[in-house]
Design a protein around this motif. Structure first.
Motif, PDB file in Angstrom:
ATOM      1  N   TYR A   1       0.829  -1.211   0.000  1.00  0.00           N
ATOM      2  CA  TYR A   1       0.000   0.000   0.000  1.00  0.00           C
ATOM      3  C   TYR A   1       0.863   1.261   0.000  1.00  0.00           C
ATOM      4  CZ  TYR A   1      -4.503  -2.356   0.931  1.00  0.00           C
ATOM      5  OH  TYR A   1      -5.651  -3.113   0.852  1.00  0.00           O
ATOM      6  N   SER A   2       2.015   1.188   0.666  1.00  0.00           N
ATOM      7  CA  SER A   2       2.904   2.354   0.716  1.00  0.00           C
ATOM      8  C   SER A   2       3.454   2.683  -0.672  1.00  0.00           C
ATOM      9  CB  SER A   2       4.070   2.103   1.687  1.00  0.00           C
ATOM     10  OG  SER A   2       4.842   0.986   1.274  1.00  0.00           O
ATOM     11  N   LYS A   3       3.673   1.647  -1.493  1.00  0.00           N
ATOM     12  CA  LYS A   3       4.150   1.862  -2.863  1.00  0.00           C
ATOM     13  C   LYS A   3       3.051   2.489  -3.721  1.00  0.00           C
ATOM     14  CE  LYS A   3       7.318  -2.082  -2.660  1.00  0.00           C
ATOM     15  NZ  LYS A   3       7.650  -3.423  -3.238  1.00  0.00           N
ATOM     16  N   LEU A   4       1.809   2.064  -3.495  1.00  0.00           N
ATOM     17  CA  LEU A   4       0.695   2.653  -4.227  1.00  0.00           C
ATOM     18  C   LEU A   4       0.565   4.135  -3.892  1.00  0.00           C
ATOM     19  CD1 LEU A   4      -2.067  -0.098  -3.692  1.00  0.00           C
ATOM     20  CD2 LEU A   4      -0.437   0.095  -5.575  1.00  0.00           C
ATOM     21  N   SER A   5       0.703   4.450  -2.625  1.00  0.00           N
ATOM     22  CA  SER A   5       0.593   5.831  -2.168  1.00  0.00           C
ATOM     23  C   SER A   5       1.736   6.685  -2.706  1.00  0.00           C
ATOM     24  CB  SER A   5       0.577   5.874  -0.639  1.00  0.00           C
ATOM     25  OG  SER A   5       0.462   7.192  -0.176  1.00  0.00           O
ATOM     26  N   ALA A   6       2.956   6.130  -2.705  1.00  0.00           N
ATOM     27  CA  ALA A   6       4.126   6.876  -3.182  1.00  0.00           C
ATOM     28  C   ALA A   6       4.023   7.167  -4.677  1.00  0.00           C
ATOM     29  CB  ALA A   6       5.392   6.076  -2.886  1.00  0.00           C
ATOM     30  N   TYR A   7       3.514   6.215  -5.430  1.00  0.00           N
ATOM     31  CA  TYR A   7       3.344   6.387  -6.879  1.00  0.00           C
ATOM     32  C   TYR A   7       2.379   7.544  -7.149  1.00  0.00           C
ATOM     33  CZ  TYR A   7       2.622   4.940 -11.794  1.00  0.00           C
ATOM     34  OH  TYR A   7       2.564   4.899 -13.171  1.00  0.00           O
ATOM     35  N   ARG A   8       1.262   7.531  -6.448  1.00  0.00           N
ATOM     36  CA  ARG A   8       0.249   8.574  -6.627  1.00  0.00           C
ATOM     37  C   ARG A   8       0.786   9.936  -6.187  1.00  0.00           C
ATOM     38  NH1 ARG A   8      -5.188   8.721  -7.271  1.00  0.00           N
ATOM     39  NH2 ARG A   8      -6.274  10.530  -6.396  1.00  0.00           N
ATOM     40  N   THR A   9       1.494   9.970  -5.062  1.00  0.00           N
ATOM     41  CA  THR A   9       2.043  11.224  -4.546  1.00  0.00           C
ATOM     42  C   THR A   9       3.030  11.846  -5.530  1.00  0.00           C
ATOM     43  OG1 THR A   9       1.779  10.501  -2.250  1.00  0.00           O
ATOM     44  CG2 THR A   9       3.362  12.267  -2.656  1.00  0.00           C
ATOM     45  N   ALA A  10       3.845  11.012  -6.167  1.00  0.00           N
ATOM     46  CA  ALA A  10       4.813  11.517  -7.153  1.00  0.00           C
ATOM     47  C   ALA A  10       4.100  12.203  -8.316  1.00  0.00           C
ATOM     48  CB  ALA A  10       5.678  10.367  -7.661  1.00  0.00           C
ATOM     49  N   LEU A  11       2.991  11.636  -8.755  1.00  0.00           N
ATOM     50  CA  LEU A  11       2.221  12.237  -9.850  1.00  0.00           C
ATOM     51  C   LEU A  11       1.571  13.549  -9.407  1.00  0.00           C
ATOM     52  CD1 LEU A  11       0.505   9.054 -11.334  1.00  0.00           C
ATOM     53  CD2 LEU A  11       2.272  10.455 -12.442  1.00  0.00           C
ATOM     54  N   LEU A  12       1.100  13.595  -8.171  1.00  0.00           N
ATOM     55  CA  LEU A  12       0.447  14.804  -7.660  1.00  0.00           C
ATOM     56  C   LEU A  12       1.438  15.958  -7.487  1.00  0.00           C
ATOM     57  CD1 LEU A  12      -1.967  13.201  -5.029  1.00  0.00           C
ATOM     58  CD2 LEU A  12      -2.580  14.189  -7.249  1.00  0.00           C
ATOM     59  N   LYS A  13       2.714  15.643  -7.472  1.00  0.00           N
ATOM     60  CA  LYS A  13       3.752  16.678  -7.367  1.00  0.00           C
ATOM     61  C   LYS A  13       4.269  17.111  -8.739  1.00  0.00           C
ATOM     62  CE  LYS A  13       5.535  15.324  -2.805  1.00  0.00           C
ATOM     63  NZ  LYS A  13       6.708  14.787  -2.072  1.00  0.00           N
ATOM     64  N   ASN A  14       3.862  16.403  -9.792  1.00  0.00           N
ATOM     65  CA  ASN A  14       4.365  16.671 -11.142  1.00  0.00           C
ATOM     66  C   ASN A  14       3.492  17.738 -11.814  1.00  0.00           C
ATOM     67  OD1 ASN A  14       5.199  16.618 -13.823  1.00  0.00           O
ATOM     68  ND2 ASN A  14       5.416  14.394 -13.882  1.00  0.00           N
ATOM     69  N   LYS A  15       4.035  18.934 -11.988  1.00  0.00           N
ATOM     70  CA  LYS A  15       3.277  20.054 -12.549  1.00  0.00           C
ATOM     71  C   LYS A  15       3.506  20.229 -14.053  1.00  0.00           C
ATOM     72  CE  LYS A  15       3.275  22.570  -8.169  1.00  0.00           C
ATOM     73  NZ  LYS A  15       3.639  23.840  -7.487  1.00  0.00           N
ATOM     74  N   LYS A  16       4.210  19.293 -14.667  1.00  0.00           N
ATOM     75  CA  LYS A  16       4.475  19.391 -16.104  1.00  0.00           C
ATOM     76  C   LYS A  16       3.173  19.390 -16.892  1.00  0.00           C
ATOM     77  CE  LYS A  16       6.894  17.102 -19.918  1.00  0.00           C
ATOM     78  NZ  LYS A  16       7.779  15.981 -20.321  1.00  0.00           N
ATOM     79  N   GLN A  17       3.086  20.267 -17.892  1.00  0.00           N
ATOM     80  CA  GLN A  17       1.900  20.329 -18.739  1.00  0.00           C
ATOM     81  C   GLN A  17       2.133  19.551 -20.028  1.00  0.00           C
ATOM     82  OE1 GLN A  17       0.457  24.371 -19.312  1.00  0.00           O
ATOM     83  NE2 GLN A  17      -0.809  24.109 -17.485  1.00  0.00           N
ATOM     84  N   ILE A  18       1.130  18.775 -20.417  1.00  0.00           N
ATOM     85  CA  ILE A  18       1.221  17.987 -21.641  1.00  0.00           C
ATOM     86  C   ILE A  18      -0.047  18.178 -22.468  1.00  0.00           C
ATOM     87  CG2 ILE A  18       2.779  16.235 -20.703  1.00  0.00           C
ATOM     88  CD1 ILE A  18       0.377  14.434 -20.241  1.00  0.00           C
ATOM     89  N   LYS A  19       0.075  17.947 -23.763  1.00  0.00           N
ATOM     90  CA  LYS A  19      -1.075  18.038 -24.663  1.00  0.00           C
ATOM     91  C   LYS A  19      -1.750  16.679 -24.747  1.00  0.00           C
ATOM     92  CE  LYS A  19      -2.506  19.640 -29.233  1.00  0.00           C
ATOM     93  NZ  LYS A  19      -2.053  20.172 -30.552  1.00  0.00           N
ATOM     94  N   ILE A  20      -3.059  16.658 -24.564  1.00  0.00           N
ATOM     95  CA  ILE A  20      -3.820  15.420 -24.490  1.00  0.00           C
ATOM     96  C   ILE A  20      -4.487  15.097 -25.827  1.00  0.00           C
ATOM     97  CG2 ILE A  20      -5.745  14.230 -23.356  1.00  0.00           C
ATOM     98  CD1 ILE A  20      -3.318  14.740 -21.566  1.00  0.00           C
ATOM     99  N   THR A  21      -4.336  13.841 -26.237  1.00  0.00           N
ATOM    100  CA  THR A  21      -5.111  13.305 -27.355  1.00  0.00           C
ATOM    101  C   THR A  21      -6.183  12.419 -26.751  1.00  0.00           C
ATOM    102  OG1 THR A  21      -3.128  13.269 -28.750  1.00  0.00           O
ATOM    103  CG2 THR A  21      -5.021  11.966 -29.500  1.00  0.00           C
ATOM    104  N   ASP A  22      -7.446  12.786 -26.906  1.00  0.00           N
ATOM    105  CA  ASP A  22      -8.541  12.088 -26.239  1.00  0.00           C
ATOM    106  C   ASP A  22      -9.434  11.406 -27.253  1.00  0.00           C
ATOM    107  OD1 ASP A  22     -10.493  11.164 -24.572  1.00  0.00           O
ATOM    108  OD2 ASP A  22     -10.752  13.028 -23.460  1.00  0.00           O
ATOM    109  N   PHE A  23      -9.430  10.043 -27.244  1.00  0.00           N
ATOM    110  CA  PHE A  23     -10.273   9.270 -28.144  1.00  0.00           C
ATOM    111  C   PHE A  23     -11.576   8.845 -27.481  1.00  0.00           C
ATOM    112  CE2 PHE A  23      -5.923   8.364 -29.690  1.00  0.00           C
ATOM    113  CZ  PHE A  23      -6.058   8.812 -30.996  1.00  0.00           C
ATOM    114  N   GLY A  24     -11.707   9.153 -26.173  1.00  0.00           N
ATOM    115  CA  GLY A  24     -12.864   8.672 -25.422  1.00  0.00           C
ATOM    116  C   GLY A  24     -14.003   9.666 -25.398  1.00  0.00           C
ATOM    117  N   SER A  25     -14.778   9.616 -24.303  1.00  0.00           N
ATOM    118  CA  SER A  25     -15.963  10.459 -24.199  1.00  0.00           C
ATOM    119  C   SER A  25     -15.635  11.855 -23.693  1.00  0.00           C
ATOM    120  CB  SER A  25     -16.993   9.805 -23.266  1.00  0.00           C
ATOM    121  OG  SER A  25     -16.422   9.566 -21.998  1.00  0.00           O
ATOM    122  N   GLY A  26     -14.346  12.130 -23.481  1.00  0.00           N
ATOM    123  CA  GLY A  26     -13.945  13.461 -23.066  1.00  0.00           C
ATOM    124  C   GLY A  26     -14.007  13.668 -21.565  1.00  0.00           C
ATOM    125  N   SER A  27     -13.551  14.848 -21.152  1.00  0.00           N
ATOM    126  CA  SER A  27     -13.500  15.166 -19.729  1.00  0.00           C
ATOM    127  C   SER A  27     -14.644  16.094 -19.333  1.00  0.00           C
ATOM    128  CB  SER A  27     -12.164  15.839 -19.396  1.00  0.00           C
ATOM    129  OG  SER A  27     -12.160  16.328 -18.079  1.00  0.00           O
TER     130      SER A  27
END
Length: 256
Positions: free
Chosen positions: A42-68
């Protein structure tokens, strides 16, 4: 408003393990769904998520689904995608427990996003190999870096439209398929019918956001009625279907 009404209806219909008379489903609910043990990973799951929540890099999204329903622009920060589109920690832990309990060896995920659920399924059982499909190249690249950083080696990533990626799959059977990439009726049913022949008696399909919209509710009802589906479990946010021939056809609504 639609989801609020759906949730109220769900609460009236739902039960816990005491309303379950199937031994298979009872064990799944009590030993997996309601498992309150604090697993080491569980600690690894939490650490993975926390790392993403700290990543402020902006990227361009290609969305093939129903959208956001949150974003109006295709330019998004990684941390906001993780916050709004990724699986919650509670659901990630449930997915980890499910893989740990069922021990699938061949898993398919439709909709990698940032790999939050991918990591959970890969960690849940060391013999499990996860093939994950993602439509957006920029998200795939962020996820590849993230999985490498967290030493997740039992994952194969494929990038592109799902219809093309699915036609390239070599596996004849999947033990677990997680549908989390396209929240509309037509696409959900298309992928379900395409993959139904890749099941065996102990396979499980998991559908995300089955109460997302009226169309998704309609899709869920059609899936439950398929002749190969014997057991379905509605947990509101996820729908589970099993193909166990020894099981009488039955639909369950379980509170988590």
């Amino acid at each position: 408003m639609f989801q609020i009404i759906e949730y109220i209806k769900f609460l009236f219909k739902s039960t816990n393990q005491h309303g379950v008379h199937s031994p298979f489903v009872y064990n799944l609910v009590t030993k997996c769904f309601y498992d309150s043990k604090k697993h080491d990973d569980y600690s690894k799951l939490s650490a993975y998520r926390t790392a993403l929540l700290k990543n402020k890099k902006q990227i361009k999204i290609t969305d093939f689904g129903s959208g956001s329903r949150v974003f109006k622009s295709n330019l998004r920060a990684v941390n906001t995608i993780a916050k709004t589109s990724g699986s919650t920690l509670k659901r990630t832990q449930l997915l980890f427990r499910l893989v740990n309990y069922l021990k699938p060896k061949h898993t398919l995920e439709l909709g990698t996003s940032l790999g939050i659920a991918t990591q959970a399924m890969a960690l849940g059982y060391y013999k499990n190999h996860v093939t994950t499909l993602e439509g957006c190249p920029n998200i795939s690249e962020i996820t590849r870096q993230q999985l490498n950083e967290f030493n997740i080696i039992n994952v194969t990533q494929k990038t592109g439209e799902f219809s093309s990626s699915l036609s390239e799959l070599k596996e004849k059977h999947f033990d677990l398929v997680f549908f989390d990439g396209n929240h509309n009726k037509k696409a959900t049913l298309q992928y379900f019918h395409k993959l139904i022949d890749n099941t065996h008696n102990d396979s499980v399909f998991i559908f995300d956001d089955i109460h997302w919209s009226k169309n998704m509710v309609d899709a869920w009802e059609i899936i439950k009625k398929h002749p190969k589906v014997t057991v379905s479990i509605d947990t509101f946010f996820w729908g589970f279907v099993f193909f166990r021939k020894e099981q009488a056809k039955e639909n369950f609504t379980i509170r988590l």
